[in-house]
Design a protein around this motif. Structure first.
Motif, PDB file in Angstrom:
ATOM      1  N   SER A 445       0.825  -1.202   0.000  1.00  0.00           N
ATOM      2  CA  SER A 445       0.000   0.000   0.000  1.00  0.00           C
ATOM      3  C   SER A 445       0.864   1.258   0.000  1.00  0.00           C
ATOM      4  O   SER A 445       0.598   2.216  -0.738  1.00  0.00           O
ATOM      5  N   LEU A 446       1.947   1.259   0.806  1.00  0.00           N
ATOM      6  CA  LEU A 446       2.846   2.413   0.832  1.00  0.00           C
ATOM      7  C   LEU A 446       3.583   2.569  -0.505  1.00  0.00           C
ATOM      8  O   LEU A 446       3.786   3.684  -0.991  1.00  0.00           O
ATOM      9  N   ALA A 447       3.991   1.435  -1.103  1.00  0.00           N
ATOM     10  CA  ALA A 447       4.717   1.489  -2.371  1.00  0.00           C
ATOM     11  C   ALA A 447       3.845   2.033  -3.494  1.00  0.00           C
ATOM     12  O   ALA A 447       4.333   2.700  -4.408  1.00  0.00           O
ATOM     13  N   SER A 448       2.543   1.749  -3.452  1.00  0.00           N
ATOM     14  CA  SER A 448       1.661   2.283  -4.496  1.00  0.00           C
ATOM     15  C   SER A 448       1.545   3.800  -4.422  1.00  0.00           C
ATOM     16  O   SER A 448       1.207   4.452  -5.414  1.00  0.00           O
ATOM     17  N   GLU A 449       1.843   4.381  -3.247  1.00  0.00           N
ATOM     18  CA  GLU A 449       1.736   5.829  -3.085  1.00  0.00           C
ATOM     19  C   GLU A 449       3.087   6.524  -3.184  1.00  0.00           C
ATOM     20  O   GLU A 449       3.174   7.649  -3.666  1.00  0.00           O
ATOM     21  N   TYR A 450       4.175   5.858  -2.736  1.00  0.00           N
ATOM     22  CA  TYR A 450       5.496   6.487  -2.709  1.00  0.00           C
ATOM     23  C   TYR A 450       6.504   5.746  -3.601  1.00  0.00           C
ATOM     24  O   TYR A 450       7.692   5.781  -3.337  1.00  0.00           O
ATOM     25  N   GLY A 451       6.029   5.053  -4.591  1.00  0.00           N
ATOM     26  CA  GLY A 451       6.939   4.328  -5.465  1.00  0.00           C
ATOM     27  C   GLY A 451       6.326   4.071  -6.817  1.00  0.00           C
ATOM     28  O   GLY A 451       5.335   4.694  -7.218  1.00  0.00           O
ATOM     29  N   THR A 452       6.919   3.122  -7.507  1.00  0.00           N
ATOM     30  CA  THR A 452       6.452   2.756  -8.849  1.00  0.00           C
ATOM     31  C   THR A 452       6.245   1.250  -8.916  1.00  0.00           C
ATOM     32  O   THR A 452       6.808   0.489  -8.129  1.00  0.00           O
ATOM     33  N   ARG A 453       5.499   0.831  -9.909  1.00  0.00           N
ATOM     34  CA  ARG A 453       5.213  -0.587 -10.116  1.00  0.00           C
ATOM     35  C   ARG A 453       5.822  -1.012 -11.446  1.00  0.00           C
ATOM     36  O   ARG A 453       5.553  -0.395 -12.477  1.00  0.00           O
ATOM     37  N   GLY A 454       6.667  -2.045 -11.405  1.00  0.00           N
ATOM     38  CA  GLY A 454       7.330  -2.525 -12.607  1.00  0.00           C
ATOM     39  C   GLY A 454       6.614  -3.695 -13.257  1.00  0.00           C
ATOM     40  O   GLY A 454       5.628  -4.228 -12.731  1.00  0.00           O
ATOM     41  N   ASP A 455       7.128  -4.107 -14.395  1.00  0.00           N
ATOM     42  CA  ASP A 455       6.525  -5.230 -15.118  1.00  0.00           C
ATOM     43  C   ASP A 455       7.038  -6.577 -14.616  1.00  0.00           C
ATOM     44  O   ASP A 455       6.384  -7.614 -14.829  1.00  0.00           O
ATOM     45  N   GLU A 456       8.229  -6.588 -13.982  1.00  0.00           N
ATOM     46  CA  GLU A 456       8.768  -7.859 -13.514  1.00  0.00           C
ATOM     47  C   GLU A 456       8.031  -8.322 -12.257  1.00  0.00           C
ATOM     48  O   GLU A 456       7.236  -7.596 -11.669  1.00  0.00           O
ATOM     49  N   VAL A 457       8.314  -9.552 -11.849  1.00  0.00           N
ATOM     50  CA  VAL A 457       7.655 -10.186 -10.704  1.00  0.00           C
ATOM     51  C   VAL A 457       8.718 -10.593  -9.693  1.00  0.00           C
ATOM     52  O   VAL A 457       9.807 -11.047 -10.068  1.00  0.00           O
ATOM     53  N   GLU A 458       8.432 -10.411  -8.407  1.00  0.00           N
ATOM     54  CA  GLU A 458       9.350 -10.849  -7.356  1.00  0.00           C
ATOM     55  C   GLU A 458       8.574 -11.673  -6.337  1.00  0.00           C
ATOM     56  O   GLU A 458       7.346 -11.545  -6.209  1.00  0.00           O
ATOM     57  N   GLN A 459       9.292 -12.508  -5.609  1.00  0.00           N
ATOM     58  CA  GLN A 459       8.682 -13.378  -4.608  1.00  0.00           C
ATOM     59  C   GLN A 459       8.883 -12.762  -3.221  1.00  0.00           C
ATOM     60  O   GLN A 459      10.003 -12.461  -2.817  1.00  0.00           O
ATOM     61  N   LEU A 460       7.773 -12.571  -2.513  1.00  0.00           N
ATOM     62  CA  LEU A 460       7.805 -12.023  -1.154  1.00  0.00           C
ATOM     63  C   LEU A 460       7.586 -13.165  -0.166  1.00  0.00           C
ATOM     64  O   LEU A 460       6.712 -14.026  -0.377  1.00  0.00           O
ATOM     65  N   THR A 461       8.360 -13.185   0.887  1.00  0.00           N
ATOM     66  CA  THR A 461       8.261 -14.246   1.898  1.00  0.00           C
ATOM     67  C   THR A 461       8.035 -13.625   3.259  1.00  0.00           C
ATOM     68  O   THR A 461       8.484 -12.513   3.538  1.00  0.00           O
ATOM     69  N   TRP A 462       7.304 -14.353   4.107  1.00  0.00           N
ATOM     70  CA  TRP A 462       7.069 -13.912   5.488  1.00  0.00           C
ATOM     71  C   TRP A 462       6.713 -15.129   6.344  1.00  0.00           C
ATOM     72  O   TRP A 462       6.468 -16.229   5.827  1.00  0.00           O
ATOM     73  N   ILE A 463       6.674 -14.928   7.634  1.00  0.00           N
ATOM     74  CA  ILE A 463       6.329 -15.978   8.597  1.00  0.00           C
ATOM     75  C   ILE A 463       4.993 -15.608   9.233  1.00  0.00           C
ATOM     76  O   ILE A 463       4.819 -14.486   9.725  1.00  0.00           O
ATOM     77  N   THR A 464       4.024 -16.524   9.209  1.00  0.00           N
ATOM     78  CA  THR A 464       2.726 -16.262   9.818  1.00  0.00           C
ATOM     79  C   THR A 464       2.857 -16.268  11.338  1.00  0.00           C
ATOM     80  O   THR A 464       3.850 -16.774  11.891  1.00  0.00           O
ATOM     81  N   PRO A 465       1.864 -15.692  12.061  1.00  0.00           N
ATOM     82  CA  PRO A 465       1.919 -15.736  13.526  1.00  0.00           C
ATOM     83  C   PRO A 465       2.006 -17.153  14.095  1.00  0.00           C
ATOM     84  O   PRO A 465       2.465 -17.342  15.219  1.00  0.00           O
ATOM     85  N   ASP A 466       1.590 -18.158  13.316  1.00  0.00           N
ATOM     86  CA  ASP A 466       1.690 -19.553  13.772  1.00  0.00           C
ATOM     87  C   ASP A 466       3.043 -20.168  13.448  1.00  0.00           C
ATOM     88  O   ASP A 466       3.258 -21.361  13.698  1.00  0.00           O
ATOM     89  N   GLY A 467       3.960 -19.393  12.860  1.00  0.00           N
ATOM     90  CA  GLY A 467       5.292 -19.898  12.550  1.00  0.00           C
ATOM     91  C   GLY A 467       5.393 -20.631  11.231  1.00  0.00           C
ATOM     92  O   GLY A 467       6.364 -21.357  11.003  1.00  0.00           O
ATOM     93  N   ILE A 468       4.437 -20.440  10.339  1.00  0.00           N
ATOM     94  CA  ILE A 468       4.432 -21.157   9.058  1.00  0.00           C
ATOM     95  C   ILE A 468       5.036 -20.247   7.989  1.00  0.00           C
ATOM     96  O   ILE A 468       4.550 -19.125   7.777  1.00  0.00           O
ATOM     97  N   PRO A 469       6.106 -20.668   7.298  1.00  0.00           N
ATOM     98  CA  PRO A 469       6.678 -19.851   6.211  1.00  0.00           C
ATOM     99  C   PRO A 469       5.686 -19.736   5.054  1.00  0.00           C
ATOM    100  O   PRO A 469       5.065 -20.728   4.650  1.00  0.00           O
ATOM    101  N   SER A 470       5.534 -18.539   4.539  1.00  0.00           N
ATOM    102  CA  SER A 470       4.599 -18.291   3.433  1.00  0.00           C
ATOM    103  C   SER A 470       5.282 -17.400   2.403  1.00  0.00           C
ATOM    104  O   SER A 470       6.253 -16.695   2.704  1.00  0.00           O
ATOM    105  N   SER A 471       4.777 -17.455   1.168  1.00  0.00           N
ATOM    106  CA  SER A 471       5.340 -16.627   0.102  1.00  0.00           C
ATOM    107  C   SER A 471       4.271 -16.358  -0.945  1.00  0.00           C
ATOM    108  O   SER A 471       3.231 -17.034  -0.982  1.00  0.00           O
TER     109      SER A 471
END
Length: 484
Positions: A445-471
């Motif tokens: 949401s912040l990037a849509s207001e203070y940045g740009t959106r490119g044509d390429e794709v990237e993989q975002l990863t995070w850990i859920t509150p239950d400790g499960i890796p997600s992407s």
């Protein structure tokens, strides 16, 4: 508009408008009398059981006069609710439900009330009121400051002349007798319409809430302004035109100085000799007018709060995602059914059996009664003494329900000091998502207001509150400037 076009429009209005439906009903006199008696007075919201009991008594009395009224109270309440004349809501003070008139039913009752007791076609008080409002409007909207000053000075001179006349003892033109009573009754007539205005305001907010939910369901990735505003904590209900207008009105109603002056004016008016011509009901309504305004204002404030919280909870709980999937499947099924209807009859066997959702009962003995004693707590209730609030606990609770934009802003600015045009993935590599997917949504949401959106794709990863890796694979968003 031609007569034909107007007739067709009114014809459609007569079929769709609930007010017309009430006036054209078979038992319209009975429905109007009952609704006006039990829901059109001081109590605009009545408990469902109490209302049904009162209507049953009215039905017995009406039938004794030979009128054919085939349904019972519950049946008429259901019919009126289906026709859009009354609204059923959950009771706020106790378990159960309440009924109240809809805006269309109020309009029909107001029309019949004016036909029963028509106003005078032209009165001096109404003309004076219109003239005063028109004069004030002309002054306030005049773009020429010189003309406004001239009008205001003229009004000031007139008032000063009246003051001087009263001080000399020359003036003896205090409004009394029939003219004063006429003006007071005109004020009472206008005051009687205020509760209807509150019902219309509530209907406006209900429609606004439904419209915003529909926008959330129907918006796609390129039209998600409403969704982003809710994520950022924007109060779309309170910040709407209707919300701002009502906020200005409520600030006047709840102003202590204005309230004291209003009550003092009412007290003085009711002490005048001409006020003795008022009925007991009119005097009571005038005395309680300000209290009724405050009560109705508080009710609408509660409605706005409930709608705003419900809309925010609807978005943050991700329930809208489930409803979007359901809406897509329903539209697909309807489209398929429409295409199949060209070649397949509705009663054609399809070879699929569906179980009914109702419970089959072979006898009364098969029913098991609910015993509240089975759910009684065996142990004594422990009473906990109040203590000072734990700041860390409150902070943790807030992080569970709100996106921490302050933390995300600091993370973005920190990475921007070391590298140019970092992507959302770069931010997450340097500062992992402490709130799971909520941090990822906040960064996008912040990037849509203070940045740009490119044509390429990237993989975002995070850990859920239950400790499960997600992407997730998303379009690359890069920050181009610091966030203030």
């Amino acid at each position: 508009m031609s007569a034909t076009a107007q007739a067709l429009r009114l014809w459609r209005r007569a079929e769709e408008d609930d007010a017309w439906r009430l006036l054209r009903a078979d038992n319209a006199p009975f429905a109007v009398a009952v609704l006006a008696e039990h829901l059109g007075g001081d109590d605009r919201r009545v408990d469902a059981d109490e209302l049904a009991e009162a209507i049953d008594a009215d039905l017995d009395e009406m039938r004794s006069y030979g009128h054919d009224l085939p349904l019972n109270a519950r049946g008429y309440l259901t019919a009126w609710r289906t026709a859009g004349l009354i609204a059923r809501r959950a009771s706020e003070g106790a378990r159960g439900e309440t009924y109240e008139l809809t805006v269309d039913a109020l309009a029909a009752l107001r029309f019949l009330d004016e036909r029963e007791s028509p106003r005078h076609a032209a009165t001096a008080s109404r003309l004076a009121s219109l003239s005063m409002q028109l004069t004030q409007l002309a002054i306030d909207t005049d773009p020429q400051a010189a003309r406004r000053l001239e009008r205001l000075r003229s009004e000031r001179d007139r008032i000063n002349a009246q003051i001087a006349s009263i001080e000399r003892g020359d003036a003896d033109d205090a409004l009394t007798g029939p003219r004063a009573l006429e003006r007071l009754r005109e004020l009472l007539s206008q005051a009687s319409e205020v509760p209807d205005d509150f019902s219309r305001v509530r209907a406006v907010f209900e429609e606004l809430s439904s419209t915003l939910r529909a926008k959330i369901l129907e918006s796609d990735a390129t039209q998600r302004a409403v969704l982003d505003d809710v994520f950022r904590g924007v109060d779309l209900i309170g910040d709407s035109d209707a919300g701002r207008s009502f906020s200005a009105f409520s600030s006047l109603v709840l102003d202590p100085a204005l309230g004291s002056a209003f009550e003092e004016d009412i007290r003085q008016v009711l002490e005048r000799d001409f006020a003795r011509e008022l009925t007991v009901t009119q005097r009571r309504r005038l005395r309680g007018f300000l209290d009724e305004l405050k009560i109705r204002t508080a009710e609408v404030h509660d409605v706005i709060t409930v709608f705003a919280r419900g809309l925010r909870r609807y978005v943050q709980s991700q329930d809208y995602q489930r409803d979007r999937v359901l809406r897509t499947k329903l539209l697909s099924a309807m489209a398929t059914a429409h295409a199949a209807a060209q070649t397949t009859k509705p009663y054609t066997p399809v070879g699929i059996d569906l179980e009914l959702t109702s419970v089959a009962s072979s006898s009364v003995g098969a029913l098991r009664l609910h015993d509240p004693s089975e759910y009684d707590a065996a142990a004594d209730i422990t009473t906990h003494e109040t203590a000072a609030v734990d700041w860390e606990m409150l902070r943790a609770f807030a992080r569970e329900t709100e996106i921490d934009f302050s933390e995300l802003t600091a993370n973005v600015n920190d990475v921007l000091t070391a590298s140019e045009l970092p992507s959302v993935g770069d931010i997450l590599d340097a500062h992992p998502a402490t709130q799971g997917v909520a941090s990822v949504v906040g960064l996008l949401s912040l990037a849509s207001e203070y940045g740009t959106r490119g044509d390429e794709v990237e993989q975002l990863t995070w850990i859920t509150p239950d400790g499960i890796p997600s992407s997730a694979l998303v379009s690359t968003h890069r920050f181009t400037e610091r966030i203030p």
